[in-house]
Motif scaffolding. Structure first.
Motif, PDB file in Angstrom:
ATOM      1  N   GLN A 168       0.815  -1.202   0.000  1.00 45.17           N
ATOM      2  CA  GLN A 168       0.000   0.000   0.000  1.00 45.17           C
ATOM      3  C   GLN A 168       0.858   1.265   0.000  1.00 45.17           C
ATOM      4  O   GLN A 168       1.910   1.318   0.650  1.00 45.17           O
ATOM      5  N   ALA A 169       0.379   2.290  -0.697  1.00 43.58           N
ATOM      6  CA  ALA A 169       1.118   3.558  -0.765  1.00 43.58           C
ATOM      7  C   ALA A 169       1.318   4.175   0.612  1.00 43.58           C
ATOM      8  O   ALA A 169       2.306   4.879   0.856  1.00 43.58           O
ATOM      9  N   GLU A 170       0.397   3.898   1.541  1.00 43.80           N
ATOM     10  CA  GLU A 170       0.499   4.457   2.887  1.00 43.80           C
ATOM     11  C   GLU A 170       1.764   3.995   3.610  1.00 43.80           C
ATOM     12  O   GLU A 170       2.208   4.618   4.580  1.00 43.80           O
ATOM     13  N   THR A 171       2.338   2.888   3.140  1.00 43.86           N
ATOM     14  CA  THR A 171       3.579   2.403   3.731  1.00 43.86           C
ATOM     15  C   THR A 171       4.669   3.459   3.674  1.00 43.86           C
ATOM     16  O   THR A 171       5.535   3.535   4.555  1.00 43.86           O
ATOM     17  N   LEU A 172       4.638   4.306   2.644  1.00 47.28           N
ATOM     18  CA  LEU A 172       5.650   5.351   2.502  1.00 47.28           C
ATOM     19  C   LEU A 172       5.622   6.327   3.664  1.00 47.28           C
ATOM     20  O   LEU A 172       6.658   6.912   4.013  1.00 47.28           O
ATOM     21  N   GLU A 173       4.455   6.536   4.260  1.00 46.98           N
ATOM     22  CA  GLU A 173       4.355   7.481   5.366  1.00 46.98           C
ATOM     23  C   GLU A 173       5.172   6.998   6.561  1.00 46.98           C
ATOM     24  O   GLU A 173       5.739   7.802   7.302  1.00 46.98           O
ATOM     25  N   THR A 174       5.233   5.685   6.737  1.00 46.24           N
ATOM     26  CA  THR A 174       6.029   5.129   7.831  1.00 46.24           C
ATOM     27  C   THR A 174       7.514   5.131   7.488  1.00 46.24           C
ATOM     28  O   THR A 174       8.359   5.474   8.320  1.00 46.24           O
ATOM     29  N   ILE A 175       7.828   4.762   6.269  1.00 47.26           N
ATOM     30  CA  ILE A 175       9.230   4.683   5.859  1.00 47.26           C
ATOM     31  C   ILE A 175       9.843   6.075   5.718  1.00 47.26           C
ATOM     32  O   ILE A 175      11.019   6.285   6.025  1.00 47.26           O
ATOM     33  N   ALA A 176       9.044   7.042   5.235  1.00 55.43           N
ATOM     34  CA  ALA A 176       9.477   8.430   5.029  1.00 55.43           C
ATOM     35  C   ALA A 176      10.771   8.508   4.226  1.00 55.43           C
ATOM     36  O   ALA A 176      11.783   9.017   4.691  1.00 55.43           O
ATOM     37  N   PRO A 177      10.764   8.003   3.004  1.00 54.10           N
ATOM     38  CA  PRO A 177      11.984   8.066   2.190  1.00 54.10           C
ATOM     39  C   PRO A 177      12.362   9.502   1.876  1.00 54.10           C
ATOM     40  O   PRO A 177      11.499  10.391   1.798  1.00 54.10           O
ATOM     41  N   LYS A 178      13.650   9.744   1.683  1.00 53.62           N
ATOM     42  CA  LYS A 178      14.151  11.083   1.385  1.00 53.62           C
ATOM     43  C   LYS A 178      14.768  11.183  -0.007  1.00 53.62           C
ATOM     44  O   LYS A 178      15.385  12.186  -0.340  1.00 53.62           O
ATOM     45  N   THR A 179      14.604  10.137  -0.809  1.00 55.34           N
ATOM     46  CA  THR A 179      15.141  10.159  -2.164  1.00 55.34           C
ATOM     47  C   THR A 179      13.991  10.147  -3.154  1.00 55.34           C
ATOM     48  O   THR A 179      13.075   9.335  -3.033  1.00 55.34           O
ATOM     49  N   PHE A 180      14.058  11.036  -4.140  1.00 60.54           N
ATOM     50  CA  PHE A 180      12.955  11.218  -5.072  1.00 60.54           C
ATOM     51  C   PHE A 180      13.461  11.249  -6.509  1.00 60.54           C
ATOM     52  O   PHE A 180      14.584  11.677  -6.773  1.00 60.54           O
ATOM     53  N   ALA A 181      12.618  10.814  -7.424  1.00 62.62           N
ATOM     54  CA  ALA A 181      12.865  11.057  -8.844  1.00 62.62           C
ATOM     55  C   ALA A 181      12.406  12.483  -9.134  1.00 62.62           C
ATOM     56  O   ALA A 181      11.294  12.874  -8.774  1.00 62.62           O
ATOM     57  N   ASN A 182      13.275  13.265  -9.759  1.00 64.46           N
ATOM     58  CA  ASN A 182      12.959  14.666 -10.006  1.00 64.46           C
ATOM     59  C   ASN A 182      11.860  14.782 -11.055  1.00 64.46           C
ATOM     60  O   ASN A 182      12.017  14.346 -12.200  1.00 64.46           O
ATOM     61  N   ALA A 183      10.743  15.385 -10.660  1.00 63.87           N
ATOM     62  CA  ALA A 183       9.594  15.548 -11.557  1.00 63.87           C
ATOM     63  C   ALA A 183       8.758  16.715 -11.056  1.00 63.87           C
ATOM     64  O   ALA A 183       8.826  17.080  -9.874  1.00 63.87           O
ATOM     65  N   PRO A 184       7.947  17.315 -11.922  1.00 59.58           N
ATOM     66  CA  PRO A 184       7.139  18.467 -11.512  1.00 59.58           C
ATOM     67  C   PRO A 184       6.224  18.208 -10.326  1.00 59.58           C
ATOM     68  O   PRO A 184       5.869  19.149  -9.612  1.00 59.58           O
ATOM     69  N   GLN A 185       5.839  16.967 -10.092  1.00 62.31           N
ATOM     70  CA  GLN A 185       4.985  16.681  -8.942  1.00 62.31           C
ATOM     71  C   GLN A 185       5.651  17.073  -7.625  1.00 62.31           C
ATOM     72  O   GLN A 185       4.969  17.334  -6.633  1.00 62.31           O
ATOM     73  N   LEU A 186       6.975  17.133  -7.604  1.00 63.32           N
ATOM     74  CA  LEU A 186       7.702  17.494  -6.387  1.00 63.32           C
ATOM     75  C   LEU A 186       7.648  18.984  -6.098  1.00 63.32           C
ATOM     76  O   LEU A 186       7.668  19.394  -4.940  1.00 63.32           O
ATOM     77  N   TRP A 187       7.659  19.797  -7.144  1.00 63.57           N
ATOM     78  CA  TRP A 187       7.879  21.232  -6.961  1.00 63.57           C
ATOM     79  C   TRP A 187       6.971  22.123  -7.812  1.00 63.57           C
ATOM     80  O   TRP A 187       7.019  23.342  -7.704  1.00 63.57           O
TER      81      TRP A 187
END
Length: 514
Positions: free
Chosen positions: A198-217
């Motif tokens: 589930q995508a909600e798993t990310l809330e617990t893991i809280a990753p700090k690495t992202f693919a650069n895309a307009p959704q970020l900024w």
């Protein structure tokens, strides 16, 4: 990813179900690469990646494919979910060197996944080398499971040798190794499969690495308002070198103007003023022959973003200009000669950054990074004096010699600046550990002056009060998108002139129109 698996299983989803879903995704992709009843060889490793391969082999065989399976190690040595998946496959598991896939239409690489943390050797290395030779010679595709075997999923480094796949199926989210070179070049097209995490798993893991895309900024990207004016859009200042080195500053200034800065000024030595005055129209000029005149120019607080470095020259004079630019509450982009002027003395630059109050972005390519941080580990006392955290200093100094993502993060933490490590897989890192990896830059962006334009674009977004990390990510993405929009034959002067098309499309995608 291991934590995502663990949390999902702890929440009640059996690991065997995740493996079944992963194998089904691989089999589905194999069916798109090879026609039904064709010959497919599946190479399985001794862990869960191999288990995914066993599931895919079983499903493909049931669908009428002629499946041959090779296994690294003994079948009875498999454990856990992988052993269960192997038990469900009713075919023979051959030794890797016994698999004949000369006439295969497709080979599935399920030897090792993203968790590989050692160099391939022995039978595994031989199998990968043989597979690459077959694919190149026969022109047939390889489908990789999770990551091509031999690619380090955390760093993108090649662990001795790596499979060169036509496609890769990974699970839940991509890994850094799918984006970072040289691993990215081994992946071919990468597809992300939903296996029930589930995508909600990310809330617990809280990753700090992202693919650069307009959704970020994208929501933070400055957009002019009807009540705005040029002063409300910021004033970028670009420092120029002498008469023989004026082009880099003009490229940076043009990039800043096209990226939205309301005003742009080139601060130029007196001897270069005629060259700039003859070439510039919308961009203004100001005479600056040293730190004192720069300080006087920057006394106008409306000049809120400064680019220092392109074509400026290497040496004490540039160091003095850098320190002057850093001495105040403004955005500063340090590139090229500004960085090389601190070669082997990054701790002094870090001290100036921390003392000055400026919001700083460093934008080195690999050579500039290596020069700036040369022998950094031998200068621990200077780093401590510059305010580095003693508890983490040794680890961060060691990380400066590591893979790209690791060294960008270490440099950001040590200097207190946003660090942009440029390249086809540019990495932007913040002192708090966040990092973005870019994947949009086309090969024709490797042209003289492109980095100067990028420095100006970063300054322009900062001049418009976009947060530093997001502004740097956005500038990198827009830079690459403009290069893609223009296409082959690109030179650096084309980037600013192509930017309006990219900006228009991007703003419209977020529902912004005039």
């Amino acid at each position: 990813m291991a934590e995502a698996d663990r949390l999902t299983i702890a929440a009640g989803a059996p690991g065997a179900r995740l493996m079944e879903n992963a194998g089904a995704a691989v089999a589905a992709e194999a069916g798109r690469l090879a026609p039904r009843k064709s010959r497919v060889a599946v190479l399985c490793g001794p862990g869960n990646n191999g288990g995914d391969g066993f599931v895919a082999a079983r499903l493909l065989k049931a669908r009428g494919f002629f499946v041959t399976l090779g296994l690294l190690g003994a079948r009875d040595a498999l454990r856990g979910d992988a052993a269960g998946a192997a038990a469900g496959f009713d075919g023979e598991a051959l030794a890797l060197d016994a698999v004949d896939y000369e006439d295969a239409d497709l080979v599935i690489d399920a030897l090792f996944g993203a968790g590989l943390a050692r160099d391939l050797d022995g039978a595994a290395r031989t199998a990968v080398e043989r597979l690459n030779d077959w694919s190149a010679r026969r022109g047939r595709p390889v489908l990789a499971v999770d990551t091509p075997s031999g690619v380090d999923g955390s760093t993108g480094e090649i662990r001795g040798v790596a499979v060169r796949a036509a496609r890769t199926v990974t699970f839940f989210r991509r890994k850094p190794g799918h984006l970072l070179l040289p691993g990215r070049a081994c992946c071919g097209e990468t597809f992300v499969a939903d296996i029930g995490i589930q995508a909600e798993t990310l809330e617990t893991i809280a990753p700090k690495t992202f693919a650069n895309a307009p959704q970020l900024w994208g929501r933070l990207l400055p957009f002019p308002t009807i009540e705005g004016h040029k002063y409300s859009r910021g004033h970028a200042l670009v420092l120029s070198g002498g008469l023989a080195h004026t082009g880099a500053a003009r490229l940076a200034a043009r990039g800043a103007l096209r990226a939205g800065a309301g005003l742009v000024t080139v601060a130029t030595p007196r001897d270069a003023l005629p060259a700039h005055a003859a070439a510039l129209t919308a961009i203004m000029t100001a005479v600056c022959d040293g730190p004192q005149e720069l300080a006087e120019i920057l006394a106008d607080r409306r000049k809120n973003a400064v680019v220092v470095g392109p074509g400026l020259g290497v040496g004490e004079a540039t160091r003095a200009l850098v320190k002057t630019a850093l001495a105040g509450p403004r955005a500063v982009v340090l590139d090229a000669d500004a960085l090389t002027s601190f070669a082997g003395d990054a701790a002094s630059l870090a001290a100036a950054i921390r003392a000055g109050g400026a919001d700083v972005a460093l934008t080195p390519h690999d050579g500039e990074f290596a020069r700036l941080f040369k022998d950094a580990a031998a200068r621990k006392e200077r780093w401590l004096a510059a305010g580095a955290d003693a508890a983490t200093l040794d680890a961060r100094l060691a990380a400066l010699e590591g893979p790209k993502l690791m060294r960008a993060r270490a440099a950001a933490a040590l200097t207190g600046a946003i660090v942009l490590c440029k390249g086809a897989d540019s990495v932007v890192a913040a002192p708090d550990g966040r990092a973005g990896i870019d994947e949009i830059a086309p090969p024709w962006l490797a042209t003289a002056g492109a980095g100067d334009v990028l420095a100006g674009m970063v300054a322009a977004l900062r001049a418009q009060a976009m947060p530093a990390f997001e502004a740097t990510l956005a500038a990198v993405w827009l830079h690459g998108a403009a290069a893609r929009q223009f296409g082959p034959g690109l030179i650096s002067e084309d980037l600013p002139e192509t930017l309006p098309t990219v900006l228009r499309a991007l703003h419209e995608s977020f529902g912004r129109k005039e």
